[in-house]
Design a protein around this motif. Sequence first.
Motif, PDB file in Angstrom:
ATOM      1  N   SER A   1     -17.138 -37.822  -6.141  1.00  0.00           N
ATOM      2  CA  SER A   1     -17.749 -37.211  -7.330  1.00  0.00           C
ATOM      3  C   SER A   1     -16.883 -37.405  -8.562  1.00  0.00           C
ATOM      4  CB  SER A   1     -17.987 -35.718  -7.089  1.00  0.00           C
ATOM      5  OG  SER A   1     -18.954 -35.516  -6.087  1.00  0.00           O
TER       6      SER A   1
ATOM      7  N   ASP B   1     -18.085 -39.315 -11.869  1.00  0.00           N
ATOM      8  CA  ASP B   1     -18.041 -38.638 -13.167  1.00  0.00           C
ATOM      9  C   ASP B   1     -17.227 -39.447 -14.173  1.00  0.00           C
ATOM     10  OD1 ASP B   1     -19.554 -36.590 -12.132  1.00  0.00           O
ATOM     11  OD2 ASP B   1     -17.864 -35.216 -11.844  1.00  0.00           O
TER      12      ASP B   1
ATOM     13  N   ALA C   1     -22.347 -40.325  -6.645  1.00  0.00           N
ATOM     14  CA  ALA C   1     -21.452 -40.148  -5.504  1.00  0.00           C
ATOM     15  C   ALA C   1     -22.261 -40.030  -4.227  1.00  0.00           C
ATOM     16  CB  ALA C   1     -20.595 -38.907  -5.699  1.00  0.00           C
TER      17      ALA C   1
END
Length: 255
Positions: free
Chosen positions: A39, A43, A54
Amino acid sequence: MGVAVVTGAGRGIGRGIALRLARDGHAVAVNDLDAGGASAVADEIGAAGGTARAYPADVTDPDAVTALVNQVVDDLGGLDVMVANAGIAQVKPLLEVTPDDLRKIFEVNVFGVVYCLQAAARVMIDRGTGGKIVNAASIAGHSGFDLLGHYSATKFAVRALTQAAAKELAPHRITVNAYCPGIVGTDMWDLIDEQMGARSGAAKGETLEEYSQMIPLGRVQTADDVAAFVSYLAGPDSDYMTGQSVMIDGGIVMV
């Protein structure tokens, strides 16, 4: 440019590859066993203006890999590049390697590559679009290293799989190649340095420094060095290249 899956992309070389492919214009599926790491990289790509999602999954589970690839196709609209990057290392003399050691390292480094190759190729064949499959090998897949014998064996296996898959998948316009890094300044080499130091009595960093003396170009490799080559393997300039496992190591192993 297309849609790329990068396994083991929550840190290290995988993170570098994911970031580079996103800069190249790919929508990137960031896979890692660590959901938080995946993640964070997704991001990071999004914050830089790229497209990424993700996908936590264990590459040693074939059903999970198939589900991952199918979900990526549903979410991102296709699959053009599979980078089977996830891998582990262990420092141990061959006389001390246990069945559990062998099982674990082969499951990640070899079985995981096969499962990624299978899942990606099936989608690419069904869609009729061709594609690029890029596997993680190593200089240890060209020259076996002491205390890394079972790791070296997994990377020799990746070379063989890369060659066989390249022959089998060529009629479908799918190329299969591998990248072979050397001494990279990542968590994996921190672990190797620590484990070798524990056996030799060397202080932290001394083993890495000793091995670095083998590099003709005179510096430890970065994840970006590797990612730049993977960018080539994933892009159109490598369309006539298949079945190759190429050193990108600063000159340690020359063939």
